[in-house]
Design a protein around this motif. Structure first.
Motif, PDB file in Angstrom:
ATOM      1  N   SER A 192      18.180  38.878 -15.772  1.00 36.29           N
ATOM      2  CA  SER A 192      19.367  39.344 -16.474  1.00 36.29           C
ATOM      3  C   SER A 192      18.927  40.308 -17.562  1.00 36.29           C
ATOM      4  N   HIS A 193      19.587  41.440 -17.602  1.00 38.52           N
ATOM      5  CA  HIS A 193      19.172  42.511 -18.495  1.00 38.52           C
ATOM      6  C   HIS A 193      20.374  42.970 -19.321  1.00 38.52           C
ATOM      7  N   THR A 194      20.125  43.376 -20.549  1.00 33.73           N
ATOM      8  CA  THR A 194      21.196  43.828 -21.444  1.00 33.73           C
ATOM      9  C   THR A 194      20.951  45.266 -21.855  1.00 33.73           C
ATOM     10  N   LEU A 195      21.984  46.092 -21.716  1.00 35.60           N
ATOM     11  CA  LEU A 195      21.967  47.473 -22.200  1.00 35.60           C
ATOM     12  C   LEU A 195      22.925  47.574 -23.379  1.00 35.60           C
ATOM     13  N   CYS A 196      22.409  47.892 -24.536  1.00 34.28           N
ATOM     14  CA  CYS A 196      23.246  48.031 -25.729  1.00 34.28           C
ATOM     15  C   CYS A 196      23.511  49.514 -25.976  1.00 34.28           C
ATOM     16  N   LEU A 197      24.756  49.911 -25.805  1.00 41.94           N
ATOM     17  CA  LEU A 197      25.129  51.312 -26.007  1.00 41.94           C
ATOM     18  C   LEU A 197      25.550  51.535 -27.452  1.00 41.94           C
ATOM     19  N   SER A 198      25.216  52.675 -27.965  1.00 47.49           N
ATOM     20  CA  SER A 198      25.656  53.094 -29.298  1.00 47.49           C
ATOM     21  C   SER A 198      26.260  54.479 -29.189  1.00 47.49           C
ATOM     22  N   GLY A 199      26.742  54.982 -30.317  1.00 47.32           N
ATOM     23  CA  GLY A 199      27.383  56.290 -30.305  1.00 47.32           C
ATOM     24  C   GLY A 199      26.415  57.416 -29.994  1.00 47.32           C
ATOM     25  N   LEU A 200      26.976  58.563 -29.680  1.00 48.84           N
ATOM     26  CA  LEU A 200      26.174  59.738 -29.369  1.00 48.84           C
ATOM     27  C   LEU A 200      25.461  60.232 -30.622  1.00 48.84           C
ATOM     28  N   THR A 201      24.294  60.817 -30.414  1.00 44.98           N
ATOM     29  CA  THR A 201      23.548  61.424 -31.505  1.00 44.98           C
ATOM     30  C   THR A 201      23.835  62.923 -31.556  1.00 44.98           C
ATOM     31  N   LEU A 202      23.190  63.602 -32.478  1.00 44.81           N
ATOM     32  CA  LEU A 202      23.433  65.037 -32.637  1.00 44.81           C
ATOM     33  C   LEU A 202      23.099  65.835 -31.371  1.00 44.81           C
ATOM     34  N   ALA A 219      28.106  71.239 -34.200  1.00 40.34           N
ATOM     35  CA  ALA A 219      27.822  69.893 -33.692  1.00 40.34           C
ATOM     36  C   ALA A 219      27.841  68.852 -34.803  1.00 40.34           C
ATOM     37  N   LEU A 220      27.270  69.197 -35.964  1.00 35.66           N
ATOM     38  CA  LEU A 220      27.216  68.223 -37.053  1.00 35.66           C
ATOM     39  C   LEU A 220      28.608  67.843 -37.534  1.00 35.66           C
ATOM     40  N   SER A 221      29.519  68.823 -37.644  1.00 36.27           N
ATOM     41  CA  SER A 221      30.882  68.517 -38.096  1.00 36.27           C
ATOM     42  C   SER A 221      31.610  67.649 -37.070  1.00 36.27           C
ATOM     43  N   PHE A 222      31.385  67.890 -35.781  1.00 37.38           N
ATOM     44  CA  PHE A 222      32.027  67.063 -34.755  1.00 37.38           C
ATOM     45  C   PHE A 222      31.419  65.663 -34.732  1.00 37.38           C
ATOM     46  N   LEU A 223      30.123  65.566 -35.009  1.00 35.38           N
ATOM     47  CA  LEU A 223      29.495  64.244 -35.063  1.00 35.38           C
ATOM     48  C   LEU A 223      30.039  63.437 -36.229  1.00 35.38           C
ATOM     49  N   ARG A 224      30.202  64.065 -37.376  1.00 39.53           N
ATOM     50  CA  ARG A 224      30.749  63.356 -38.535  1.00 39.53           C
ATOM     51  C   ARG A 224      32.203  62.951 -38.307  1.00 39.53           C
ATOM     52  N   ALA A 235      38.367  63.947 -27.254  1.00 42.72           N
ATOM     53  CA  ALA A 235      39.699  64.349 -27.722  1.00 42.72           C
ATOM     54  C   ALA A 235      39.613  65.502 -28.723  1.00 42.72           C
ATOM     55  N   LEU A 236      38.654  65.434 -29.639  1.00 38.22           N
ATOM     56  CA  LEU A 236      38.494  66.520 -30.614  1.00 38.22           C
ATOM     57  C   LEU A 236      38.094  67.817 -29.934  1.00 38.22           C
ATOM     58  N   LEU A 237      37.253  67.725 -28.912  1.00 41.77           N
ATOM     59  CA  LEU A 237      36.869  68.930 -28.165  1.00 41.77           C
ATOM     60  C   LEU A 237      38.062  69.509 -27.419  1.00 41.77           C
ATOM     61  N   THR A 238      38.880  68.636 -26.853  1.00 34.87           N
ATOM     62  CA  THR A 238      40.081  69.116 -26.154  1.00 34.87           C
ATOM     63  C   THR A 238      41.020  69.838 -27.109  1.00 34.87           C
ATOM     64  N   ASP A 239      41.233  69.263 -28.293  1.00 37.11           N
ATOM     65  CA  ASP A 239      42.095  69.914 -29.284  1.00 37.11           C
ATOM     66  C   ASP A 239      41.499  71.226 -29.768  1.00 37.11           C
ATOM     67  N   ALA A 240      40.169  71.252 -29.937  1.00 36.91           N
ATOM     68  CA  ALA A 240      39.519  72.478 -30.402  1.00 36.91           C
ATOM     69  C   ALA A 240      39.650  73.598 -29.373  1.00 36.91           C
ATOM     70  N   ALA A 250      37.510  75.278 -39.356  1.00 34.84           N
ATOM     71  CA  ALA A 250      37.414  74.327 -40.466  1.00 34.84           C
ATOM     72  C   ALA A 250      36.160  73.471 -40.322  1.00 34.84           C
ATOM     73  N   ASP A 251      35.689  72.966 -41.467  1.00 39.85           N
ATOM     74  CA  ASP A 251      34.510  72.100 -41.448  1.00 39.85           C
ATOM     75  C   ASP A 251      34.804  70.800 -40.703  1.00 39.85           C
ATOM     76  N   ILE A 252      36.012  70.257 -40.912  1.00 40.42           N
ATOM     77  CA  ILE A 252      36.431  69.048 -40.205  1.00 40.42           C
ATOM     78  C   ILE A 252      37.287  69.465 -39.017  1.00 40.42           C
ATOM     79  N   PRO A 253      36.935  69.077 -37.798  1.00 41.93           N
ATOM     80  CA  PRO A 253      37.759  69.447 -36.638  1.00 41.93           C
ATOM     81  C   PRO A 253      39.192  68.970 -36.800  1.00 41.93           C
ATOM     82  N   LYS A 254      40.112  69.779 -36.325  1.00 43.34           N
ATOM     83  CA  LYS A 254      41.525  69.446 -36.460  1.00 43.34           C
ATOM     84  C   LYS A 254      41.938  68.411 -35.428  1.00 43.34           C
ATOM     85  N   ALA A 255      42.737  67.449 -35.877  1.00 41.73           N
ATOM     86  CA  ALA A 255      43.222  66.383 -35.003  1.00 41.73           C
ATOM     87  C   ALA A 255      44.553  66.802 -34.402  1.00 41.73           C
TER      88      ALA A 255
END
Length: 577
Positions: A192-202, A219-224, A235-240, A250-255
């Motif tokens: 039995s094996h476990t894969l622990c997923l985390s969020g995407l990196t830069l 990329a950094l603004s979208f990561l933040r 979703a943010l990429l689709t809106d962009a 904008a520095d912060i992607p628009k929602a």
């Protein structure tokens, strides 16, 4: 968005599958926060499997089936029967589905020994197709499954080592309801094996931007903004892309709409406790603090509970490490996705908490207005104070809203205070709208419930409506109740009657000169200059009773401020003769 930054996990799953195909079965548990990409990884792996030589069974647990015995297994077999399967496998699956329905119908009536026997029998039926081909059983959101299905899955996990069966399980780590039991079983088994997923990196976010045709420099603004959450990033990429790469700088992607839909889906998939903490955190607004959050949630929610929920929200990518929303729009989405009743109750609880904390009236009024129909005794004075603060800031609409709500819920003496505040605001913004409230004020005055200052203002309001007889009656009442030892009140009374004579013959009381016998106030010369200025202000009313100004002078009866009179007349030249 294509699957990015999951190549290592896919390679590991394929290697595990090759071992299962060689006759050494086992189970893989994919764990991680909500919307981190567990389902997408499982789907991508299942698509890569050769279905001509492999039997793939898949199902997803749902919270609505949590109390249905064997609900997940029934869905698993139902999906298999609906898909294209080899004839021999369909027969075995059909017999197993019939057994599941029979066991589920009488599960509550079975004793523990009979239940254990039924679990073993179902395990044998589900593992039977593995004699002829490799079997992949893919179960997503296992933390939402019913307890009987979880028990059956763990039995399959223990028996899968000796046959060509691969169990692929997806579990969300933000809800530990069944996670501890599953973790114990997986820790005991060597296969039995476990894969622990985390969020995407830069680098992963950069790859996603490149695939979407957006500049990787952002990329950094979208990561933040997304916290590395693949669902929110997509979703943010689709809106962009919809906004356009030239306009969205904008520095912060628009929602946009895509982000709102994805965030709503993400909130729905959170467990109840985490979702409750998130909505309470969002409603607190700019006053957010963990101390207030704990008090708002109640004494049964300790600091450990709050920290656990906040850590889960940070892992999902909704909050950053300081507890702030990565995208401010998320707070509004969290509140809007609440039912109307729960939202009103939450706002009322916040208002009560802020009132107990002694915070400003404007902040409390914001939550009181959002709570809807509430009638607590302390609310009316707070709303009246908030109306004054809003008027001082120039927000007349907000002031009127607070005063009207205070008038609606007040009772007794507080109702008169609220009515006076409402009339004053309407008098300053739209004099004609205050007309319907003047008779209740007169009744309150005759009953001794109205202050003298409010009675003086009532005369001005009645004159503005050309209700001269009523104004004269109020003036006579004032003449009887004014403290004649108070020079300021006598000056106010003298000024009032002078104005009444200037406005028109019906406004003054014939045969009763109220100026006779009144002492002259101090600084008569200064007072006379102010009187002349204000007389020029009200003279048009005396010359033409039909003349109406677009707005009334807020200092109509207050001659103590000639500067205020000059400011008002400068804005309203029609008041000059």
């Amino acid at each position: 968005m294509e699957l990015v930054e999951r190549a290592a996990e896919l390679t590991e799953l394929r290697k595990f599958f090759d071992d299962c195909a060689a006759g050494v079965g086992g189970a893989v548990l994919i764990s991680g926060p909500v919307a981190v990409g567990k389902t997408r990884l499982m789907e991508e792996f299942c698509r890569s499997v050769d279905t001509t030589r492999t039997l793939v069974l898949a199902a997803t647990a749902a919270e609505t089936e949590h109390d249905i015995p064997l609900g997940l297994i029934r869905q698993l077999l139902g999906n298999a029967m609906a898909s294209t399967q080899p004839a021999d496998s369909r027969g075995a699956l059909f017999r197993c589905a019939a057994q599941v329905r029979e066991y589920a119908a009488a599960w509550d009536d079975k004793d523990p020994r009979a239940r254990k026997a039924a679990i073993e029998h179902l395990c044998a039926d589900l593992l039977a197709p593995a004699r002829d081909r490799t079997v992949v059983i893919c179960l997503d959101d296992l933390h939402l499954a019913d307890s009987v299905s979880v028990e059956l899955v763990l039995s399959l996990q223990r028996r899968s080592r000796m046959c060509r069966t691969m169990l692929l399980l997806g579990v969300c780590t933000t809800d530990p309801t069944y996670l501890s039991e599953i973790q114990v079983e997986f820790a005991r088994s060597p296969r039995s094996h476990t894969l622990c997923l985390s969020g995407l990196t830069l680098p992963g976010v950069s790859a996603a931007l490149r695939l979407s045709g957006l500049p990787e420099a952002r990329a950094l603004s979208f990561l933040r903004a997304s916290g590395g959450n693949p669902l929110l990033l997509d979703a943010l990429l689709t809106d962009a892309v919809r906004i356009g790469r030239d306009r969205d700088t904008a520095d912060i992607p628009k929602a946009g709409n895509a982000f709102r839909k994805s965030m709503s889906a993400c909130l729905y998939r959170l467990d109840d406790d985490t979702r409750t903490v998130l909505r309470a955190w969002a409603v607190l607004g700019r006053l957010r603090s963990r101390r207030l959050l704990r008090k708002l949630l109640g004494p049964d929610r300790d600091a450990a509970f709050v920290e656990r929920a906040m850590a889960a929200l940070a892992a999902v990518g909704i909050l950053d490490h300081t507890g702030d929303f990565r995208i401010p729009e998320t707070a509004r989405i969290a509140v809007d996705t609440t039912t109307r009743t729960d939202r009103a109750d939450l706002h009322l609880r916040v208002a009560v908490l802020l009132h107990e904390e002694g915070l400003g009236a404007s902040v409390i009024a914001e939550h009181v207005l959002a709570a809807g129909d509430v009638a607590e005794t302390w609310i009316s004075p707070v709303l009246i104070k908030a109306a004054g603060e809003a008027l001082a800031k120039g927000d007349a609409d907000r002031a009127l809203t607070c005063a009207e709500r205070a008038h609606q819920i007040a009772a007794g003496r507080a109702a008169i205070t609220a009515l006076v505040a409402l009339v004053r605001l309407k008098w300053l913004t739209s004099p004609s709208s205050a007309s319907s409230h003047l008779r209740p004020l007169q009744r309150a005055m005759y009953r001794g419930r109205l202050d003298l200052s409010d009675a003086f203002a009532l005369v001005a309001q009645l004159v503005w409506e050309r209700r001269y007889p009523e104004a004269a009656n109020v003036a006579r009442w004032l003449d009887e109740h004014v403290d004649r030892t108070d020079a300021a009140e006598l000056l106010h009374l003298r000024t009032m009657h002078t104005w009444l004579r200037l406005i028109g013959p019906m406004a003054a009381d014939p045969g009763h000169d109220l100026l006779v016998g009144l002492p002259q106030p101090e600084h008569a010369s200064a007072d006379d200059s102010r009187m002349r200025a204000v007389s020029a202000l009200v003279l048009p009313f005396g010359r033409n009773p039909r003349t109406r100004c677009a707005r009334p002078p807020s200092t109509f009866w207050r001659v103590s401020s000639a500067a205020t009179t000059r400011r008002w007349t400068a804005r309203c030249p029609r008041c000059w003769p």
